[in-house]
Write a protein that holds these residues in place. Structure first.
Motif, PDB file in Angstrom:
ATOM      1  N   GLU A 124      20.306 -39.126 -11.550  1.00 52.60           N
ATOM      2  CA  GLU A 124      19.123 -39.346 -10.724  1.00 52.60           C
ATOM      3  C   GLU A 124      18.428 -40.661 -11.061  1.00 52.60           C
ATOM      4  OE1 GLU A 124      17.166 -35.685 -11.605  1.00 52.60           O
ATOM      5  OE2 GLU A 124      18.060 -34.647  -9.878  1.00 52.60           O
ATOM      6  N   ALA A 125      18.322 -40.970 -12.347  1.00 44.80           N
ATOM      7  CA  ALA A 125      17.634 -42.203 -12.740  1.00 44.80           C
ATOM      8  C   ALA A 125      18.446 -43.435 -12.357  1.00 44.80           C
ATOM      9  CB  ALA A 125      17.364 -42.192 -14.242  1.00 44.80           C
ATOM     10  N   ALA A 126      19.761 -43.385 -12.562  1.00 45.60           N
ATOM     11  CA  ALA A 126      20.608 -44.529 -12.213  1.00 45.60           C
ATOM     12  C   ALA A 126      20.634 -44.751 -10.707  1.00 45.60           C
ATOM     13  CB  ALA A 126      22.019 -44.317 -12.754  1.00 45.60           C
ATOM     14  N   GLU A 127      20.727 -43.668  -9.953  1.00 50.23           N
ATOM     15  CA  GLU A 127      20.739 -43.813  -8.491  1.00 50.23           C
ATOM     16  C   GLU A 127      19.455 -44.457  -7.994  1.00 50.23           C
ATOM     17  OE1 GLU A 127      22.441 -40.701  -5.990  1.00 50.23           O
ATOM     18  OE2 GLU A 127      20.549 -40.670  -4.876  1.00 50.23           O
ATOM     19  N   ALA A 128      18.329 -44.024  -8.516  1.00 53.66           N
ATOM     20  CA  ALA A 128      17.052 -44.595  -8.092  1.00 53.66           C
ATOM     21  C   ALA A 128      16.971 -46.083  -8.420  1.00 53.66           C
ATOM     22  CB  ALA A 128      15.903 -43.840  -8.757  1.00 53.66           C
ATOM     23  N   MET A 129      17.429 -46.463  -9.595  1.00 53.85           N
ATOM     24  CA  MET A 129      17.367 -47.869  -9.990  1.00 53.85           C
ATOM     25  C   MET A 129      18.291 -48.724  -9.128  1.00 53.85           C
ATOM     26  SD  MET A 129      18.119 -49.541 -13.744  1.00 53.85           S
ATOM     27  CE  MET A 129      18.199 -51.332 -13.921  1.00 53.85           C
ATOM     28  N   ILE A 130      19.506 -48.246  -8.894  1.00 50.84           N
ATOM     29  CA  ILE A 130      20.463 -49.020  -8.097  1.00 50.84           C
ATOM     30  C   ILE A 130      19.981 -49.128  -6.652  1.00 50.84           C
ATOM     31  CG2 ILE A 130      22.826 -49.080  -7.213  1.00 50.84           C
ATOM     32  CD1 ILE A 130      23.654 -47.669  -9.859  1.00 50.84           C
ATOM     33  N   ALA A 131      19.452 -48.036  -6.104  1.00 50.62           N
ATOM     34  CA  ALA A 131      18.965 -48.068  -4.725  1.00 50.62           C
ATOM     35  C   ALA A 131      17.829 -49.082  -4.569  1.00 50.62           C
ATOM     36  CB  ALA A 131      18.496 -46.678  -4.311  1.00 50.62           C
ATOM     37  N   ARG A 132      16.905 -49.099  -5.520  1.00 50.36           N
ATOM     38  CA  ARG A 132      15.806 -50.082  -5.457  1.00 50.36           C
ATOM     39  C   ARG A 132      16.350 -51.506  -5.475  1.00 50.36           C
ATOM     40  NH1 ARG A 132      13.411 -46.590  -9.299  1.00 50.36           N
ATOM     41  NH2 ARG A 132      13.980 -48.048 -10.967  1.00 50.36           N
ATOM     42  N   GLY A 133      17.305 -51.756  -6.342  1.00 50.84           N
ATOM     43  CA  GLY A 133      17.862 -53.095  -6.449  1.00 50.84           C
ATOM     44  C   GLY A 133      18.595 -53.530  -5.197  1.00 50.84           C
ATOM     45  N   ILE A 134      19.327 -52.611  -4.581  1.00 55.15           N
ATOM     46  CA  ILE A 134      20.043 -52.946  -3.351  1.00 55.15           C
ATOM     47  C   ILE A 134      19.063 -53.286  -2.236  1.00 55.15           C
ATOM     48  CG2 ILE A 134      21.520 -52.016  -1.520  1.00 55.15           C
ATOM     49  CD1 ILE A 134      22.961 -50.397  -3.700  1.00 55.15           C
ATOM     50  N   LEU A 135      18.009 -52.495  -2.093  1.00 55.18           N
ATOM     51  CA  LEU A 135      17.037 -52.753  -1.036  1.00 55.18           C
ATOM     52  C   LEU A 135      16.295 -54.062  -1.262  1.00 55.18           C
ATOM     53  CD1 LEU A 135      15.680 -49.156  -0.415  1.00 55.18           C
ATOM     54  CD2 LEU A 135      17.007 -50.580   1.169  1.00 55.18           C
ATOM     55  N   HIS A 136      16.170 -54.483  -2.501  1.00 52.60           N
ATOM     56  CA  HIS A 136      15.583 -55.802  -2.769  1.00 52.60           C
ATOM     57  C   HIS A 136      16.509 -56.905  -2.270  1.00 52.60           C
ATOM     58  CE1 HIS A 136      13.242 -58.873  -4.852  1.00 52.60           C
ATOM     59  NE2 HIS A 136      14.373 -59.348  -5.340  1.00 52.60           N
ATOM     60  N   LEU A 137      17.822 -56.719  -2.443  1.00 53.34           N
ATOM     61  CA  LEU A 137      18.791 -57.721  -2.002  1.00 53.34           C
ATOM     62  C   LEU A 137      19.070 -57.646  -0.507  1.00 53.34           C
ATOM     63  CD1 LEU A 137      21.395 -57.298  -4.899  1.00 53.34           C
ATOM     64  CD2 LEU A 137      20.019 -59.348  -4.475  1.00 53.34           C
ATOM     65  N   PHE A 138      19.061 -56.427   0.029  1.00 51.41           N
ATOM     66  CA  PHE A 138      19.410 -56.191   1.430  1.00 51.41           C
ATOM     67  C   PHE A 138      18.350 -55.275   2.055  1.00 51.41           C
ATOM     68  CE2 PHE A 138      23.291 -56.852  -0.987  1.00 51.41           C
ATOM     69  CZ  PHE A 138      23.983 -57.795  -0.231  1.00 51.41           C
ATOM     70  N   PRO A 139      17.176 -55.807   2.371  1.00 50.04           N
ATOM     71  CA  PRO A 139      16.064 -54.951   2.810  1.00 50.04           C
ATOM     72  C   PRO A 139      16.313 -54.209   4.116  1.00 50.04           C
ATOM     73  CG  PRO A 139      15.512 -57.282   3.015  1.00 50.04           C
ATOM     74  CD  PRO A 139      16.771 -57.222   2.227  1.00 50.04           C
ATOM     75  N   ASN A 140      17.275 -54.656   4.924  1.00 52.94           N
ATOM     76  CA  ASN A 140      17.541 -53.999   6.206  1.00 52.94           C
ATOM     77  C   ASN A 140      18.716 -53.032   6.145  1.00 52.94           C
ATOM     78  OD1 ASN A 140      15.463 -55.412   7.600  1.00 52.94           O
ATOM     79  ND2 ASN A 140      16.798 -57.213   7.719  1.00 52.94           N
ATOM     80  N   ALA A 141      19.304 -52.857   4.968  1.00 50.93           N
ATOM     81  CA  ALA A 141      20.467 -51.977   4.849  1.00 50.93           C
ATOM     82  C   ALA A 141      20.034 -50.520   4.720  1.00 50.93           C
ATOM     83  CB  ALA A 141      21.306 -52.382   3.631  1.00 50.93           C
ATOM     84  N   VAL A 142      20.935 -49.644   5.111  1.00 45.27           N
ATOM     85  CA  VAL A 142      20.792 -48.222   4.815  1.00 45.27           C
ATOM     86  C   VAL A 142      21.401 -47.975   3.442  1.00 45.27           C
ATOM     87  CG1 VAL A 142      21.576 -45.901   5.448  1.00 45.27           C
ATOM     88  CG2 VAL A 142      20.811 -47.495   7.216  1.00 45.27           C
ATOM     89  N   VAL A 143      20.695 -47.283   2.586  1.00 39.82           N
ATOM     90  CA  VAL A 143      21.194 -47.001   1.235  1.00 39.82           C
ATOM     91  C   VAL A 143      21.152 -45.497   1.014  1.00 39.82           C
ATOM     92  CG1 VAL A 143      20.876 -47.396  -1.238  1.00 39.82           C
ATOM     93  CG2 VAL A 143      20.326 -49.222   0.398  1.00 39.82           C
ATOM     94  N   ILE A 144      22.305 -44.927   0.658  1.00 38.89           N
ATOM     95  CA  ILE A 144      22.332 -43.506   0.306  1.00 38.89           C
ATOM     96  C   ILE A 144      23.053 -43.352  -1.024  1.00 38.89           C
ATOM     97  CG2 ILE A 144      22.376 -42.829   2.731  1.00 38.89           C
ATOM     98  CD1 ILE A 144      25.283 -41.857   2.213  1.00 38.89           C
ATOM     99  N   GLY A 145      22.639 -42.358  -1.765  1.00 40.70           N
ATOM    100  CA  GLY A 145      23.307 -42.002  -2.999  1.00 40.70           C
ATOM    101  C   GLY A 145      23.761 -40.565  -2.944  1.00 40.70           C
ATOM    102  N   GLU A 146      24.664 -40.199  -3.840  1.00 42.96           N
ATOM    103  CA  GLU A 146      25.157 -38.829  -3.873  1.00 42.96           C
ATOM    104  C   GLU A 146      24.027 -37.825  -4.021  1.00 42.96           C
ATOM    105  OE1 GLU A 146      28.144 -35.916  -6.443  1.00 42.96           O
ATOM    106  OE2 GLU A 146      27.882 -38.007  -7.051  1.00 42.96           O
ATOM    107  N   GLU A 147      23.070 -38.110  -4.885  1.00 41.43           N
ATOM    108  CA  GLU A 147      22.019 -37.135  -5.143  1.00 41.43           C
ATOM    109  C   GLU A 147      21.051 -37.036  -3.967  1.00 41.43           C
ATOM    110  OE1 GLU A 147      23.062 -35.477  -7.451  1.00 41.43           O
ATOM    111  OE2 GLU A 147      24.399 -37.025  -8.187  1.00 41.43           O
ATOM    112  N   ALA A 148      20.742 -38.166  -3.332  1.00 43.08           N
ATOM    113  CA  ALA A 148      19.882 -38.123  -2.156  1.00 43.08           C
ATOM    114  C   ALA A 148      20.568 -37.376  -1.014  1.00 43.08           C
ATOM    115  CB  ALA A 148      19.521 -39.539  -1.710  1.00 43.08           C
ATOM    116  N   ALA A 149      21.873 -37.600  -0.844  1.00 47.89           N
ATOM    117  CA  ALA A 149      22.606 -36.924   0.226  1.00 47.89           C
ATOM    118  C   ALA A 149      22.738 -35.431  -0.033  1.00 47.89           C
ATOM    119  CB  ALA A 149      23.982 -37.561   0.386  1.00 47.89           C
TER     120      ALA A 149
END
Length: 286
Positions: free
Chosen positions: A59-84
């Protein structure tokens, strides 16, 4: 009328890919590795069943990676296993997105939770459901297998020069070793498949798609078969196998798409080997 120019096939630059690698490495260093062999019982929970685990590291790693991706790609859809797992509709949202990122923050959670050092981080990017970027990261060794849909699969690591990955030469059934997620198949399909297994040289499972696809892309096994089509397990590995020279299709012959939820996914060293394996595995589709 203004002409609309098509997007590039891979709208992720090499510099952005490097940023994604560094993001995953930081998440592993800060959120995953400190918790390895250091989890209390209350930090491990089950999802769909007793073999399907989630930990605080996931859960902690997914949250950190998702935040970082949205910083790089603010218009992308980001999903993780735990969120899904909490909102299954996210899967189809990603399948329809022009650019989506799919995260498996700790692939091989059962291994991780039981102190087995065979787990990884999977990150994929898709364009309208088709993989265009894949990263399979090994936190224990700090190396990664990476590709996009315009470049060959490469193996890289801290302080080491990248080198190409190449699938095996394949061969006849009696010469083939592969990954089959046998325990995840329905009981009737297990019974149908069991008589076929002795035709292969060796079959098994690592309980970790990250390392199963890594070893496939490097020629250590000749094929991978799965009947559970979670995109966080397969999207990156499918692309990496293809860009390393392999052949990947659903067992019915259709192309892989992250929106597909039923069927069997077969990745093999080449088209000829794929055909042989698919013929042997025909009991699964009967």
């Amino acid at each position: 009328m203004t002409e609309t120019l098509p997007l590039p096939l891979t709208p992720i630059s090499k510099a952005q890919q490097t940023s994604l690698v560094n993001l995953v490495r930081r998440a592993a260093k800060t959120e995953i590795l400190p918790r390895f062999r250091n989890l209390s019982a209350h930090q491990i929970a089950t999802k769909s069943g007793p073999q399907d685990l989630v930990t605080e590291a996931d859960e902690a790693a997914e949250a950190m990676i998702a935040r970082g991706i949205l910083h790089l790609f603010p218009n992308a859809v980001v999903i993780g296993e735990e969120a899904a797992a909490k909102d299954p509709s996210l899967r189809q949202t990603a399948a329809q997105a022009e650019l989506a990122f799919i995260i498996d923050p700790v692939d091989g959670t059962w291994n991780f939770a039981h102190g087995v050092p065979l787990f990884g981080v999977i990150l994929a990017a898709t364009r309208f459901g088709k993989p265009i970027f894949g990263l399979l990261y090994d936190p224990m060794v700090d190396d990664w297998v990476i590709a996009d849909d315009q470049s060959p699969t490469m193996i890289a690591g801290a302080g080491r020069a990248p080198r190409p990955a190449t699938v095996s030469a394949g061969g006849t059934l009696a010469d083939l070793s592969g990954v089959i997620h046998f325990h995840l198949l329905p009981k009737d399909k297990q019974a149908a498949l069991a008589p076929v297994l002795p035709e292969f040289l060796r079959t098994g499972s690592m309980r970790c798609s990250c390392h199963e696809y890594r070893i496939l892309a490097q020629g250590g096994v000749d094929f991978c078969l799965s009947g559970v089509l979670n995109p966080w397990d397969h999207a990156a590995g499918v692309l990496l196998c293809q860009q390393a020279g392999g052949h990947v299709r659903m067992l019915d012959g259709s192309e892989y798409h992250i929106g597909t939820e039923q069927g069997y996914l077969l990745a093999a060293a080449n088209a000829e080997t794929w055909d042989r394996i698919a013929t042997a595995l025909s009991p699964l589709t009967q």
